[in-house]
Each structure stands twice: as C-alpha cells, then as structure tokens.
Design a protein around this motif. Structure first.
Motif, PDB file in Angstrom:
ATOM      1  N   GLY A  31      15.875  36.583 -13.773  1.00  0.00           N
ATOM      2  CA  GLY A  31      14.659  37.355 -13.547  1.00  0.00           C
ATOM      3  C   GLY A  31      14.828  38.748 -13.002  1.00  0.00           C
ATOM      4  N   ALA A  32      16.027  39.331 -13.110  1.00  0.00           N
ATOM      5  CA  ALA A  32      16.236  40.687 -12.607  1.00  0.00           C
ATOM      6  C   ALA A  32      15.354  41.680 -13.364  1.00  0.00           C
ATOM      7  CB  ALA A  32      17.701  41.086 -12.736  1.00  0.00           C
ATOM      8  N   THR A  33      14.786  42.631 -12.643  1.00  0.00           N
ATOM      9  CA  THR A  33      13.948  43.660 -13.254  1.00  0.00           C
ATOM     10  C   THR A  33      14.824  44.791 -13.800  1.00  0.00           C
ATOM     11  OG1 THR A  33      13.728  44.972 -11.225  1.00  0.00           O
ATOM     12  CG2 THR A  33      12.160  43.145 -11.546  1.00  0.00           C
ATOM     13  N   PRO A  34      14.272  45.622 -14.694  1.00  0.00           N
ATOM     14  CA  PRO A  34      15.050  46.767 -15.187  1.00  0.00           C
ATOM     15  C   PRO A  34      15.582  47.651 -14.065  1.00  0.00           C
ATOM     16  CG  PRO A  34      13.163  46.419 -16.611  1.00  0.00           C
ATOM     17  CD  PRO A  34      13.004  45.464 -15.443  1.00  0.00           C
ATOM     18  N   THR A  35      14.758  47.885 -13.039  1.00  0.00           N
ATOM     19  CA  THR A  35      15.218  48.712 -11.923  1.00  0.00           C
ATOM     20  C   THR A  35      16.376  48.060 -11.196  1.00  0.00           C
ATOM     21  OG1 THR A  35      13.032  49.716 -11.596  1.00  0.00           O
ATOM     22  CG2 THR A  35      14.545  49.761  -9.720  1.00  0.00           C
ATOM     23  N   GLU A  36      16.280  46.760 -10.943  1.00  0.00           N
ATOM     24  CA  GLU A  36      17.358  46.056 -10.253  1.00  0.00           C
ATOM     25  C   GLU A  36      18.650  46.071 -11.068  1.00  0.00           C
ATOM     26  OE1 GLU A  36      14.726  42.815  -7.686  1.00  0.00           O
ATOM     27  OE2 GLU A  36      15.359  42.337  -9.727  1.00  0.00           O
ATOM     28  N   GLU A  66      22.839  52.715  -5.636  1.00  0.00           N
ATOM     29  CA  GLU A  66      21.629  52.961  -4.857  1.00  0.00           C
ATOM     30  C   GLU A  66      21.471  51.973  -3.700  1.00  0.00           C
ATOM     31  OE1 GLU A  66      20.069  55.576  -5.376  1.00  0.00           O
ATOM     32  OE2 GLU A  66      20.321  56.114  -7.487  1.00  0.00           O
ATOM     33  N   GLU A  67      20.657  52.378  -2.735  1.00  0.00           N
ATOM     34  CA  GLU A  67      20.329  51.520  -1.601  1.00  0.00           C
ATOM     35  C   GLU A  67      19.584  50.270  -2.081  1.00  0.00           C
ATOM     36  OE1 GLU A  67      18.078  52.189   2.662  1.00  0.00           O
ATOM     37  OE2 GLU A  67      17.137  52.916   0.824  1.00  0.00           O
ATOM     38  N   GLN A  68      19.802  49.157  -1.395  1.00  0.00           N
ATOM     39  CA  GLN A  68      19.123  47.897  -1.708  1.00  0.00           C
ATOM     40  C   GLN A  68      19.348  47.476  -3.160  1.00  0.00           C
ATOM     41  OE1 GLN A  68      17.562  45.981   0.594  1.00  0.00           O
ATOM     42  NE2 GLN A  68      18.183  47.482   2.118  1.00  0.00           N
ATOM     43  N   SER A  69      20.566  47.657  -3.634  1.00  0.00           N
ATOM     44  CA  SER A  69      20.868  47.299  -5.014  1.00  0.00           C
ATOM     45  C   SER A  69      20.562  45.825  -5.281  1.00  0.00           C
ATOM     46  CB  SER A  69      22.340  47.580  -5.313  1.00  0.00           C
ATOM     47  OG  SER A  69      22.588  48.969  -5.292  1.00  0.00           O
ATOM     48  N   MET A  70      19.911  45.557  -6.388  1.00  0.00           N
ATOM     49  CA  MET A  70      19.491  44.230  -6.843  1.00  0.00           C
ATOM     50  C   MET A  70      18.381  43.639  -5.981  1.00  0.00           C
ATOM     51  SD  MET A  70      21.094  43.781  -9.649  1.00  0.00           S
ATOM     52  CE  MET A  70      20.381  42.177  -9.960  1.00  0.00           C
ATOM     53  N   GLY A  71      17.848  44.380  -5.040  1.00  0.00           N
ATOM     54  CA  GLY A  71      16.712  43.897  -4.271  1.00  0.00           C
ATOM     55  C   GLY A  71      17.053  42.748  -3.341  1.00  0.00           C
ATOM     56  N   ASP A  72      16.056  41.931  -3.026  1.00  0.00           N
ATOM     57  CA  ASP A  72      16.204  40.806  -2.107  1.00  0.00           C
ATOM     58  C   ASP A  72      16.871  39.639  -2.833  1.00  0.00           C
ATOM     59  OD1 ASP A  72      15.991  38.734  -0.317  1.00  0.00           O
ATOM     60  OD2 ASP A  72      13.795  38.723  -0.252  1.00  0.00           O
TER      61      ASP A  72
END
Length: 378
Positions: A112-117, A125-131
């Motif tokens: 379920g990774a988003t395009p941004t992630e 980038e900071e917070q790569s791949m999110g939570d």
C-alpha cells in the motif's frame, strides 16, 4: 532437517531442484510440495497477481527513468524479480510486519505504499516511507542484511506480547534479503536467534544470481536453502519467477510460523535483469547470453500466457491493467517532480530538545558552506 526438494531442475545454477507450478511457457503443472497450498487458486487471484506484477515493472521503469533524469539520487531496479515480491507479499495478512531490503519495490507497492512514499527514500527526504506502522512495513534497509535482525527482534516481541499485557496474536514477521546478504553475519545471527527462540518469522531470500558483480556460485557450493536446516529452520527452494509457486511457498511458511512451530526459510531462485543499482553497469561482468536465457523465463510473460490460454485475461482486461500501471507511473512522476525538499539547515532543528551551543556552531558552519554554492560566489 533438510530443505524440501522438488522435481524441477534449475538449469542455470546447477545447484539442485526448485519447486515450480507454472512453467516458463505458461503451463500449469503439479508440484507435490506446493500443490496443497495452490490447489484451487482462482483465476481472479491470478489476474490480481498479474496486475501487481505489471504495476511493479512499470513503477520500476519509471524509477530508473527519474534517476537518469536527475530527479532521484539512486534506484535499485527489480525487473525480473516481480514474481517473488508480489507472490509472497500477497500471501500476507495486513497485520503481519514486513522488513524489506532496498530492492523490494513490489512488496512496498502490494503493502500500500503511496507514490510519494515510493520516491522519498531515493530522494533522501525526511520521514522516508512515512509511518512504518501504518502499513506494517519498514522502509527499505540499505545496510545489507540488517533487516533480518530487525524482523527476528519484532517476532520475538510478538511472542512476548501477552506477558506485556497485550492480546496474544498469530502475527508473523517477514524479512527479505538477497543472495549476497546471505553471506552476511547479520543474516546468520538472525537465524540463530530465530531458531533458538522459535520466533514466528519468515526469511525470504531472493536469489537473483548476482551480489553486485559476484555470482552466487562463488558465494555457495550448495543451494542457499540448504543452509537454513543447519540452524534448525526448514526451508523450501522455489522458482522465483513463478508467482504462484512463491505464493504457495509463502502460505506454507506462514502457516508454520503462525502455528507456533517456529521460523521458515524460502529461497526464491530468480534473476536481476537490470543493474544492481543505477550506479552499476552489469555489462562489465555479466554475459549477454545469460541475460537472454533468463528473459525467456520472464515472470510476467508466463502468467500472461496461462491467463490468456484459460480465457481469464481478455483484450479489455489487459488494456485496463496496462492503463492502471501507466496511471501509477504518472502519479509517481508527478509526486517526484512536485516534491519540495526541506531547507538544508532544518536538519539541525530536532537534534536536541534544548538549544546547544555546539550545534549552533555547526549550523553556522554548514550555512557558510552552503552559501559557497550560491551564484557568483567563487
């Protein structure tokens, strides 16, 4: 304990048999080891597996293009490895926790990774791949093999959840790594702990034949799956270009881990069709004829042939899947081109809770360094 053999020979590595249920020509065959796990799989599931593989390859091509155009710092291609990534990931439950390496773009996509992630990591980038807890999937691990230790630690935590006042569960931790990582101490140490504590963890080794420029035959004189039983971990060696075999093997491994029987190990024999990363030139160490042989075993082509023969995939459905993949690629490109990197000096903002004189001095020094790149400054 020995790894569970099958009857299909792997002609390239000459290192023993692999379990297979879809041949390179797209024929469905029976494998005695895997058949209990894949018997009765619906055409709809096969179409979904095909769709995920097509999307993964389209994502991979876009990632390479964006790096070549200077929009990403690096990209680790996974062309040729879509079956092992999609097949194993689709067998998981949402609550299982995944610890991938840097090449599992298809796993991230299925989870379920988003395009941004998907592009944050390769932009640095900071917070790569999110939570990671939102999708129960850790970000790509660059340190070779380190994720196997993380997975075993998480699995041991699952075992201790009830003692910590949490509800017991049959969740499983899963870790992915390559044949090169299988030579790392971290991987062997992880298997020692997993076996000793009976941790609910599945090891997935994507044997893509090359650890950068080092062939697998130099790393091991026996199948990589044969290493696991020495630790007390049963293993299965499968055709990593057969998505249904990978799906079935993962169901086998997950059932063992969920039942309390302990860890399991899968060696998926596949091939990295592209470079190790976009910083690599595989033509310097790899024979073109070898690449051509493996292209003849393309994981997407064999499922396509099977689905076309059965009538489960028609022209309209094929076009819809291709359009879906193109939409994903467009969204990834748009996310990359519109992303705004934070000001470089913000890297100092959250190092300490209170102001720190030494840190301020470092900030000023770094600011002066960055000023040296401004237009007109020599």
């Amino acid at each position: 304990m020995t790894y569970l053999p099958s009857t299909t020979t792997d002609p390239d590595t000459d290192m023993g048999p692999v379990a297979q249920v879809i041949t390179p020509d797209g024929e469905r065959i029976v494998d005695p080891t895997l058949e209990p796990w894949v018997d009765g799989i619906s055409d709809e599931l096969l179409v979904d597996l095909y769709r995920d593989m097509v999307r993964t390859r389209r994502l991979d091509g876009e990632g390479v293009a964006l790096q070549r155009q200077g929009q990403l710092g690096l990209w680790a291609p996974c062309e040729g490895q879509e079956a092992v990534q999609v097949g194993t990931a689709r067998a998981l439950r949402a609550a299982d926790f995944v610890f991938p390496s840097y090449r599992e773009s298809g796993v991230q996509l299925v989870r379920g990774a988003t395009p941004t992630e998907l592009i944050q990591v390769w932009r640095g980038e900071e917070q790569s791949m999110g939570d990671p807890f939102a999708r129960r999937t850790a970000g790509p691990q660059i340190i070779i093999g380190a994720q196997t230790l993380h997975a075993v630690g998480y699995a041991m935590g699952i075992q201790r959840a009830e003692a910590l006042g949490e509800a017991p569960s049959d969740d499983v931790a899963v870790t992915y790594f390559g044949d090169g990582a299988s030579s790392q101490g971290d991987v062997h140490e992880a298997m020692v702990f997993a076996a000793s504590f009976g941790a609910p963890v599945v090891f997935v080794c994507s044997n893509n034949q090359w650890a950068i420029s080092e062939p697998v035959r130099v790393q091991s004189r026996a199948p990589l799956a044969a290493r696991a039983p020495a630790f007390g971990i049963p293993s299965l060696r499968v055709d990593g270009n057969d998505v249904l075999a990978c799906y079935g093997a993962m169901l086998w491994a997950l059932e063992r881990a969920r039942s309390g029987a302990g860890p399991a190990y899968i060696e998926a024999v596949t091939y990295r069709m592209g470079p190790h990363t976009t910083a690599d030139d595989p033509t310097r160490y790899r024979d073109a004829a070898e690449l051509a042989r493996w292209r003849g075993r393309d994981p997407i082509a064999r499922v396509y042939a099977l689905l076309r023969a059965s009538g489960a995939l028609n022209d309209q459905r094929e076009a819809d899947i291709a359009a879906d993949a193109d939409t994903l690629a467009a969204e990834v490109r748009a996310a990359c081109l519109s992303y705004r990197t934070r000001d470089p000096l913000t890297v100092f903002d959250e190092v300490y809770a209170e102001p720190h004189a030494g840190l301020e001095a470092q900030r000023e020094a770094h600011s002066a360094y960055l000023d040296g790149f401004e237009e007109g400054v020599s």
